[in-house]
Design a protein around this motif. Structure first.
Motif: not given
Length: 264
Positions: A58-60, A50-51, A53-56, A47, A63
């Motif tokens: 909902q995507s992080a 993911g954050f 990497a710039g994910y929101d 998680t 992951l």
């Protein structure tokens, strides 16, 4: 990576105080508790990455779940495969020894056979965040490990064996091993990228790094001998590894003598 661990073990043996410290997996589990579980570490790190990497969210979060699954399943699956190979290697050893009139043969296997050891598991889990930290603070580093995080145990498993299960020493030599691996990985990005593109594993223009084979000192030395793209790096890596090999031989002879004394 064993030669690096042998050198570190020799150095620690000669440092008063440090050579008396003996930390095991059981004592670590008592202190850390549930945070030492692979599913927890995988979820948190996946998680967080993911954050980063710039994910929101909902995507992080998914992951993180995927990373947890990899952290739990990868070592178990590999260990099952290696456990199935053990009887085959033992039988092959018996046949070879019988065929060559009493000669004794040893059949080498992948470090995966050590992944079920509690100390190897503990060290592997600890080095997941440590390797990410090294990647962030190491000057000139351009590699952010992700897929290789699930295989950290392969890198430091042999160090645990060299240090006889002493987690404290394994953390010291493991840190050296992971830093060296990252340094070499940066030098082999062009090679791993070319390999990935030529096999269709990545698209043209992609940049691919691999800590496993791309960070292996032996592979780097032999490949550099033929490419000669970085002569200084080749000389430095070969010199350091040769020095470590001297201590690996000395360590092996010492351990063999200890085993013979115990048997006697």
């Amino acid at each position: 990576m064993a030669p690096f661990a042998c050198l570190i073990d020799w150095i620690i043996d000669r440092i008063p105080g440090l050579n008396k410290i003996d930390l095991t997996a059981d004592t670590l589990q008592e202190k850390v508790g549930v945070l030492a579980e692979p599913v927890v570490i995988g979820g948190i790190l996946g998680t967080a990455i993911g954050f980063l990497a710039g994910y929101d969210a909902q995507s992080a979060l998914p992951l993180g779940i995927k990373m947890s699954a990899v952290m739990v399943l990868m070592p178990k699956i590999v260990k099952c495969i290696m456990d199935g190979l053990m009887p085959l290697t033992e039988r092959a050893k018996e046949l070879m020894n019988a065929k060559f009139n009493g000669a004794e043969f040893y059949i080498g296997l992948d470090p995966a056979i050590l992944l079920g050891d509690a100390t190897v598991v503990s060290a592997g889990l600890i080095f997941i965040p440590l390797t990410l930290l090294f990647a962030l603070i190491l000057p000139g580093n351009t590699v952010l490990p992700f897929g290789d995080l699930a295989t950290i145990g392969f890198f430091i498993a042999i160090a645990v064996g060299v240090h006889k299960g002493n987690l404290f020493r394994s953390l010291i030599s493991g840190s050296v091993i992971m830093i060296v691996t990252l340094l070499i990985t940066n030098q082999t990005v062009a090679w791993t990228t070319q390999l990935a593109v030529s096999t269709g594993s990545a698209q043209a223009g992609s940049i691919v790094a691999a800590m496993d084979q791309g960070g292996c000192p032996i592979a780097y030395i032999f490949t550099s001998l033929f490419t000669r793209e970085n002569v200084f790096g080749l000389i430095l890596a070969a010199a350091v590894y040769a020095l470590c090999m001297v201590f690996a031989v000395l360590h092996s002879r010492k351990r063999a003598a200890e085993l013979e004394a115990d048997e006697a």
